[in-house]
Design an enzyme around this catalytic site. Structure first.
Site, short mmCIF file in Angstrom:
data_model
loop_
_atom_site.label_atom_id
_atom_site.label_comp_id
_atom_site.label_asym_id
_atom_site.label_seq_id
_atom_site.Cartn_x
_atom_site.Cartn_y
_atom_site.Cartn_z
N CYS A 43 30.96 17.63 45.35
CA CYS A 43 30.33 17.99 46.62
C CYS A 43 31.22 18.97 47.38
CB CYS A 43 30.09 16.73 47.45
SG CYS A 43 29.27 15.43 46.53
N ASP A 55 33.08 18.48 49.95
CA ASP A 55 34.33 17.92 50.46
C ASP A 55 34.93 16.84 49.58
OD1 ASP A 55 33.50 19.26 52.89
OD2 ASP A 55 32.14 17.56 53.17
N LYS A 75 50.41 40.19 44.59
CA LYS A 75 49.11 40.49 45.21
C LYS A 75 48.33 39.18 45.41
CE LYS A 75 47.03 41.36 40.65
NZ LYS A 75 46.70 42.44 39.69
N TYR A 77 25.44 12.95 44.91
CA TYR A 77 24.12 13.58 45.08
C TYR A 77 23.34 13.66 43.77
CZ TYR A 77 25.62 15.42 49.66
OH TYR A 77 26.04 15.57 50.95
N ARG A 92 39.41 52.13 35.32
CA ARG A 92 39.20 51.36 36.55
C ARG A 92 39.94 52.14 37.62
NH1 ARG A 92 41.53 45.30 36.82
NH2 ARG A 92 43.31 46.54 37.41
N HIS A 141 48.09 50.93 33.76
CA HIS A 141 47.77 49.51 33.55
C HIS A 141 46.99 49.37 32.25
CE1 HIS A 141 47.53 45.43 34.88
NE2 HIS A 141 46.28 45.45 35.28
N ARG A 167 55.87 44.79 35.04
CA ARG A 167 55.15 44.34 36.25
C ARG A 167 54.40 43.03 36.01
NH1 ARG A 167 52.74 49.24 35.70
NH2 ARG A 167 50.80 48.11 35.34
C1 LIG Z 1 47.63 42.42 38.63
C2 LIG Z 1 48.40 43.53 38.07
C3 LIG Z 1 49.55 43.30 37.29
C4 LIG Z 1 49.97 41.92 36.84
O1 LIG Z 1 49.11 41.49 35.79
P1 LIG Z 1 49.33 40.07 35.08
O2 LIG Z 1 48.33 40.06 34.00
O3 LIG Z 1 49.04 39.04 36.12
O4 LIG Z 1 50.73 40.04 34.63
C5 LIG Z 1 50.32 44.39 36.92
N1 LIG Z 1 49.95 45.65 37.26
C6 LIG Z 1 48.83 45.91 37.97
C7 LIG Z 1 48.48 47.31 38.29
C8 LIG Z 1 48.00 44.87 38.39
O5 LIG Z 1 46.90 45.13 39.08
#
Ligand SMILES: *Cc1c(COP(=O)(O)O)cnc(C)c1O
Length: 382
Positions: A314, A316, A38, A267, A136, A168, A224
């Site tokens: 800054c 740039d 992602k 600056y 979430r 998750h 994942r």
């Molecule tokens: C981003 C995400 C992950 C990966 O998480 P990490 O902490 O980067 O390993 C796995 N599952 C879901 C649903 C996520 O949104």
């Protein structure tokens, strides 16, 4: 660097990506590895990371949006791809046509997917994202029975196919946090409830990077990992697990000049040269992803030496103090802002009170991305 090199770039080591995937696969045991790409592969380039990860043994890819998934398909990647965060008006027809597995978190999502599947006459592949305590994204307790009842009908009508159930974790970066065990138990209950509706997923998955590396009991059928694929430890300070950071953020020195004692630099003249000194101008600023609060706090590595940044960052550019410049730093030399050695992205995270995830996501705008490593050589092209 040659004169054709960009002034500011991220160099992505695809061999590091492959190495990290192999480490994760070892930890995963019998579980398959879905590499999360992602946010354009955590700003490393989703397509190239995906190819390197699949070649190194990853089985599947995970992304947030359908648009991200379609970009991978357009690049010719035919591995399974799961997309898990879309509004109900997302382009599910395009996802179904491209054989993208769609994660649903509500009745509304599932209805939208079913409408698109009926209209296109193609069976949609659906994965249930259940909320087991993160609160979430994911199907809530209260809505879960309605999602299951609807899904049962849609499966019977052959409008959709159930691929997986996943969830998750909220506190995986604290491996012993009691929430991990609670979420595991809730996840098992959710799978059992689906079975009561006659819904049997082909696989179930729960573990992100932290759980993959520290909680083998949460691996289920697939893990994942995201951040660890890019070589950053999901539990910094505990172990680096042998991971290799894949991103180096660097720039070429644009100018070296003398500054007299008592002169202010950048600056606001927040830094006054305490002695006659030499400074180097680094053509990277907050528009390129060098956070402005790093002014006067970061260090930049040129050759083997870390030089302190002085004065404000800054839009740039920023300035580093070379002192008497014994190493004879010159215009065109490479200055490393962060990378696998020093400074490490975790150093920036510590200075800024954030996490390294945000650090690697920051380089942008003028920053040119370049790929290195044997994997990159074999692939050729961009
Ligand atoms: C981003 C995400 C992950 C990966 O998480 P990490 O902490 O980067 O390993 C796995 N599952 C879901 C649903 C996520 O949104």
């Amino acid at each position: 660097m040659s004169s054709a090199d960009p002034q500011v770039e991220t160099v992505i080591d695809l061999d590091a990506i492959a190495h990290n995937v192999r480490i994760l696969a070892e930890h995963a045991g019998d579980a398959a590895v879905m590499v999360v790409v992602k946010a354009d592969g955590y700003n490393h380039g989703a397509v190239r990371v995906a190819r390197a990860a699949l070649a190194a043994g990853a089985a599947e890819l995970g992304v947030t949006t359908i648009a991200e998934a379609l970009r991978l398909r357009a690049a010719g990647i035919d591995a399974p791809i799961l997309s898990w965060l879309n509004t109900s008006d997302a382009d599910y027809a395009a996802a179904i046509a491209a054989d993208i597995e769609i994660g649903v978190s509500s009745v509304a999502h599932l209805c939208a997917v079913a409408r698109a599947a009926r209209a296109s006459g193609i069976v949609a592949t659906v994965t249930l994202k259940v909320d087991t305590g993160l609160n979430r994204n994911g199907i809530s307790d209260t809505e879960y029975p309605r999602v299951l009842a609807l899904l049962r009908d849609l499966v019977d009508e052959r409008v959709v196919r159930l691929r997986a159930i996943f969830s998750h974790l909220a506190c995986a970066d604290e491996p012993q946090h009691p929430a991990n065990d609670r979420q595991r138990a809730t996840f098992l209950e959710a799978i059992a409830t689906a079975k009561e509706y006659g819904l049997q997923p082909e696989l179930v998955h729960l573990a992100n990077s932290a759980a993959t590396l520290t909680r083998p009991d949460l691996a289920f059928d697939m893990v994942r990992p995201g951040i660890s694929v890019y070589g950053l430890s999901p539990v910094p300070g505990i172990s680096d697990f042998g991971l290799r950071p894949a991103m180096t953020f660097r720039a070429r020195v644009a100018l070296v000049k003398q500054v007299a004692a008592g002169e202010g630099v950048s600056y606001g003249h927040e830094w006054i040269a305490p002695r006659a000194t030499t400074v180097a101008l680094i053509p990277a600023g907050y528009a390129d992803g060098v956070f402005r609060p790093l002014g006067g706090r970061l260090a930049v590595r040129i050759g083997d030496t870390l030089y302190p940044g002085v004065g404000r960052v800054c839009m740039d550019q920023l300035v580093v103090d070379l002192g008497e410049n014994p190493a004879e730093v010159r215009e065109g030399d490479t200055a490393v802002l962060f990378g696998p050695g020093e400074p490490h992205p975790q150093r920036w995270a510590d200075l800024l009170g954030t996490i390294h995830y945000e650090i690697v996501c920051s380089p942008r705008g003028r920053v040119v991305r370049r790929y290195v490593g044997d994997v990159a050589q074999h692939e050729g092209g961009l």
